[in-house]
Design a protein around this motif. Structure first.
Motif, PDB file in Angstrom:
ATOM      1  N   ARG A 188       0.849  -1.199   0.000  1.00 49.60           N
ATOM      2  CA  ARG A 188       0.000   0.000   0.000  1.00 49.60           C
ATOM      3  C   ARG A 188       0.881   1.245   0.000  1.00 49.60           C
ATOM      4  NH1 ARG A 188      -4.211  -1.038   4.898  1.00 49.60           N
ATOM      5  NH2 ARG A 188      -5.035  -3.021   4.168  1.00 49.60           N
ATOM      6  N   GLN A 189       0.308   2.312  -0.435  1.00 50.45           N
ATOM      7  CA  GLN A 189       0.960   3.617  -0.363  1.00 50.45           C
ATOM      8  C   GLN A 189       0.421   4.340   0.867  1.00 50.45           C
ATOM      9  OE1 GLN A 189       3.300   5.173  -2.172  1.00 50.45           O
ATOM     10  NE2 GLN A 189       3.582   3.485  -3.619  1.00 50.45           N
ATOM     11  N   GLU A 190       1.290   4.582   1.843  1.00 47.72           N
ATOM     12  CA  GLU A 190       0.895   5.321   3.046  1.00 47.72           C
ATOM     13  C   GLU A 190       1.906   6.431   3.261  1.00 47.72           C
ATOM     14  OE1 GLU A 190       0.509   2.746   6.387  1.00 47.72           O
ATOM     15  OE2 GLU A 190      -1.058   1.519   5.446  1.00 47.72           O
ATOM     16  N   ASP A 191       1.440   7.635   3.357  1.00 48.00           N
ATOM     17  CA  ASP A 191       2.267   8.823   3.578  1.00 48.00           C
ATOM     18  C   ASP A 191       3.380   8.924   2.542  1.00 48.00           C
ATOM     19  OD1 ASP A 191       0.745   9.513   5.814  1.00 48.00           O
ATOM     20  OD2 ASP A 191       2.009   8.307   7.144  1.00 48.00           O
ATOM     21  N   GLY A 192       3.086   8.598   1.322  1.00 49.25           N
ATOM     22  CA  GLY A 192       4.069   8.711   0.252  1.00 49.25           C
ATOM     23  C   GLY A 192       5.084   7.581   0.206  1.00 49.25           C
TER      24      GLY A 192
END
Length: 75
Positions: free
Chosen positions: A4-8
């Motif tokens: 996943r993409q979290e905070d870039g």
């Protein structure tokens, strides 16, 4: 495995099976039981060899000396 993409940043999430690297087996338990039995057997052999090789201990010598001295004093 899920990414996943979290905070870039790309974060990878693993399932329980993936995190522990596979399924549970009884091999580890078998190895532990067998090695424990071998260690106990070796310890018993070492103690038995020491027990049967010893003619007298230091305490035996002290007790025999004391009883010999008390027998001489009574005479």
């Amino acid at each position: 495995m899920e990414k996943r993409q979290e905070d870039g940043e790309t974060v990878t999430h693993l399932s329980k099976v993936e995190a522990r690297s596979g399924s549970r087996t009884t091999v580890t338990r078998s190895i532990l039981v067998i090695s424990l039995a071998l260690v106990i057997a070796v310890l018993l052999i070492v103690v038995a060899i020491g027990y049967f090789r010893a003619n007298q201990t230091g305490a035996d010598e002290v007790n025999s000396d004391n009883s010999a001295r008390s027998a001489v004093r009574q005479d």
